[in-house]
Write a protein that holds these residues in place. Structure first.
Motif, PDB file in Angstrom:
ATOM      1  N   GLY A 180       0.777  -1.241   0.000  1.00 55.40           N
ATOM      2  CA  GLY A 180       0.000   0.000   0.000  1.00 55.40           C
ATOM      3  C   GLY A 180       0.799   1.276   0.000  1.00 55.40           C
ATOM      4  O   GLY A 180       0.240   2.362  -0.096  1.00 55.40           O
ATOM      5  N   SER A 181       2.112   1.181   0.094  1.00 59.74           N
ATOM      6  CA  SER A 181       2.920   2.405   0.153  1.00 59.74           C
ATOM      7  C   SER A 181       3.170   3.013  -1.224  1.00 59.74           C
ATOM      8  O   SER A 181       3.476   4.201  -1.349  1.00 59.74           O
ATOM      9  CB  SER A 181       4.275   2.117   0.815  1.00 59.74           C
ATOM     10  OG  SER A 181       5.076   1.285  -0.027  1.00 59.74           O
ATOM     11  N   GLY A 182       3.067   2.188  -2.274  1.00 59.49           N
ATOM     12  CA  GLY A 182       3.356   2.671  -3.616  1.00 59.49           C
ATOM     13  C   GLY A 182       4.836   2.724  -3.928  1.00 59.49           C
ATOM     14  O   GLY A 182       5.238   3.112  -5.028  1.00 59.49           O
ATOM     15  N   GLN A 183       5.671   2.330  -2.931  1.00 58.07           N
ATOM     16  CA  GLN A 183       7.115   2.408  -3.103  1.00 58.07           C
ATOM     17  C   GLN A 183       7.776   1.093  -2.683  1.00 58.07           C
ATOM     18  O   GLN A 183       7.256   0.375  -1.818  1.00 58.07           O
ATOM     19  CB  GLN A 183       7.703   3.540  -2.252  1.00 58.07           C
ATOM     20  CG  GLN A 183       7.087   4.892  -2.504  1.00 58.07           C
ATOM     21  CD  GLN A 183       7.554   5.924  -1.499  1.00 58.07           C
ATOM     22  OE1 GLN A 183       8.445   5.660  -0.688  1.00 58.07           O
ATOM     23  NE2 GLN A 183       6.959   7.108  -1.530  1.00 58.07           N
ATOM     24  N   VAL A 184       8.879   0.809  -3.307  1.00 60.69           N
ATOM     25  CA  VAL A 184       9.678  -0.338  -2.879  1.00 60.69           C
ATOM     26  C   VAL A 184      11.123   0.120  -2.712  1.00 60.69           C
ATOM     27  O   VAL A 184      11.608   0.969  -3.458  1.00 60.69           O
ATOM     28  CB  VAL A 184       9.605  -1.488  -3.915  1.00 60.69           C
ATOM     29  CG1 VAL A 184       8.226  -2.098  -3.932  1.00 60.69           C
ATOM     30  CG2 VAL A 184       9.973  -1.016  -5.310  1.00 60.69           C
ATOM     31  N   ARG A 185      11.775  -0.453  -1.726  1.00 61.47           N
ATOM     32  CA  ARG A 185      13.178  -0.109  -1.453  1.00 61.47           C
ATOM     33  C   ARG A 185      14.078  -1.151  -2.088  1.00 61.47           C
ATOM     34  O   ARG A 185      13.837  -2.343  -1.990  1.00 61.47           O
ATOM     35  CB  ARG A 185      13.424  -0.037   0.050  1.00 61.47           C
ATOM     36  CG  ARG A 185      14.833   0.405   0.435  1.00 61.47           C
ATOM     37  CD  ARG A 185      14.951   0.592   1.938  1.00 61.47           C
ATOM     38  NE  ARG A 185      14.109   1.699   2.380  1.00 61.47           N
ATOM     39  CZ  ARG A 185      14.491   2.974   2.342  1.00 61.47           C
ATOM     40  NH1 ARG A 185      15.690   3.290   1.867  1.00 61.47           N
ATOM     41  NH2 ARG A 185      13.694   3.912   2.779  1.00 61.47           N
ATOM     42  N   CYS A 201       6.575   1.339  -7.085  1.00 53.62           N
ATOM     43  CA  CYS A 201       6.318  -0.097  -7.137  1.00 53.62           C
ATOM     44  C   CYS A 201       5.980  -0.518  -8.562  1.00 53.62           C
ATOM     45  O   CYS A 201       5.147   0.112  -9.229  1.00 53.62           O
ATOM     46  CB  CYS A 201       5.159  -0.426  -6.200  1.00 53.62           C
ATOM     47  SG  CYS A 201       4.617  -2.145  -6.276  1.00 53.62           S
ATOM     48  N   ASP A 202       6.626  -1.574  -9.039  1.00 54.86           N
ATOM     49  CA  ASP A 202       6.387  -2.058 -10.399  1.00 54.86           C
ATOM     50  C   ASP A 202       4.983  -2.659 -10.552  1.00 54.86           C
ATOM     51  O   ASP A 202       4.401  -2.595 -11.641  1.00 54.86           O
ATOM     52  CB  ASP A 202       7.421  -3.131 -10.778  1.00 54.86           C
ATOM     53  CG  ASP A 202       8.815  -2.551 -10.905  1.00 54.86           C
ATOM     54  OD1 ASP A 202       8.919  -1.345 -11.182  1.00 54.86           O
ATOM     55  OD2 ASP A 202       9.798  -3.304 -10.730  1.00 54.86           O
TER      56      ASP A 202
END
Length: 378
Positions: A180-185, A201-202
């Protein structure tokens, strides 16, 4: 081994600023936020980022130029653990503010937040793209204004799901990949150690959620291709090369964003009689020698029909007369330009016997002695 210079479209002699500009251009063009679901653009973005990371660093660039690798020929090649002077542990990663020029580029994407600490949400409203079209007009159509029907193929908001990407009866659910964050590290191994980066996020393209079941009409893209027929009003007085803007008739917006604009570029066919200069019109009219000498009223063709023009006594060839407000309508006004008429005095090439006698009599009256001289009409 990839050619980093070729990837960025620069040569080995390029300056740091040229390399940075080249990377900015490629990164903005191929950024995942602008090309959701486009794997080819994603690959190009990653390649450009890798190339810039090496070429933007003076030491890495020197090693790359010498050995074809930013890790040199020492045999190590991998990252290392340890501490900098400030005690930061490289193996734990650090943000892009430690990378100098590299941070400047990412600031252009994330509004000054380096390291991807605040990536742009993939579900933010986005304005649709603009569309351009060409319309050809006859000269008189530009004078009076007209309408044109044009067909435009463009992406429009899906009518089935209203641009929400979700099938009827289904709903959005949290993305399992980014939670749900829309981001990946992501961790990237470099000479400086493992660098931690944050990217969209892909799976959900930064939205943080995905449809339980995608709309079957648009396949979850939120828009579909459609051919739309539009009647475009062309105003009177439009000039060659000008552009007519039709608001919100471009591509449909994304995530509730507004539609783009439609820009109609105008091309006008030239006229054999009228010559245009801005809002003014220029023409040439021939008058006889007698009309020029004695004066007369002649019919003059204008873009609004024929009018009478007074030719005063003694008019000279090349003399210019003005008809006020017989030109094109000026943009955004009701005023018109003017028409300028250049008079061309026509000398007769042949004379009847009577006409010749009259001209000779006129010459005598003027004190001219033409006896023994071969004249133009002999």
């Amino acid at each position: 081994m990839q050619d980093y210079y070729k990837i960025l479209g620069v040569d080995k002699s390029s300056s740091d600023d040229e390399i940075k500009k080249a990377y900015r251009k490629l990164a903005q063009k191929n950024h995942p936020d602008k090309n959701p679901g486009d794997k080819a653009s994603e690959t190009k973005f990653k390649e450009a980022t890798e190339a810039y990371e090496t070429l933007s660093d003076k030491q890495k660039r020197q090693q790359y130029d010498m050995f074809g690798s930013s890790s040199g020929n020492s045999g190590g090649g991998g990252g290392f653990s340890g501490t900098r002077g400030n005690g930061a542990n490289f193996s734990q990663g650090f943000d892009f503010s430690d990378l100098g020029g590299f941070a400047d580029v990412f600031e252009s994407f994330f509004g000054g937040n380096t390291g991807g600490r605040s990536a742009r949400g993939g579900n933010a409203p986005m304005r649709g793209g603009d569309i351009e079209a060409l319309v050809n007009l006859d000269f008189m159509e530009a004078v009076n204004g007209t309408s044109r029907d044009v067909e435009i193929e463009k992406p429009v908001v899906c009518e089935t799901c209203k641009g929400k990407r979700v099938a009827n009866g289904s709903k959005m659910q949290q993305c399992s990949q980014c939670h749900g964050s829309g981001q990946v590290r992501k961790m990237q191994r470099t000479m400086l150690g493992n660098i931690s980066t944050v990217a969209a996020c892909d799976a959900c393209h930064g939205a943080g959620e995905i449809p339980e079941k995608v709309c079957q009409t648009c396949n979850g893209a939120s828009r579909v291709k459609k051919t739309e027929k539009l009647s475009i009003k062309i105003p009177a007085g439009v000039d060659n090369g000008s552009t007519v803007r039709v608001s919100e008739k471009g591509e449909g917006g994304i995530n509730g964003g507004p539609s783009g604009e439609l820009f109609i570029h105008i091309r006008i066919k030239e006229d054999s009689h009228f010559k245009r200069n801005g809002s003014d019109v220029h023409t040439a009219e021939g008058v006889s020698l007698l009309q020029a000498v004695l004066g007369d009223k002649i019919n003059v063709k204008t873009i609004y029909g024929n009018v009478k023009l007074n030719i005063p006594t003694g008019t000279q060839s090349g003399q210019i007369f003005k008809l006020s407000e017989y030109g094109f309508t000026k943009p955004a006004t009701t005023r018109r330009g003017d028409q300028y008429i250049e008079v061309e005095v026509e000398i007769p090439k042949k004379l009847s016997k009577k006409e010749k006698e009259l001209y000779e009599e006129l010459a005598k009256e003027s004190g001219m002695d033409l006896k023994g001289k071969k004249g133009f009409f002999n």
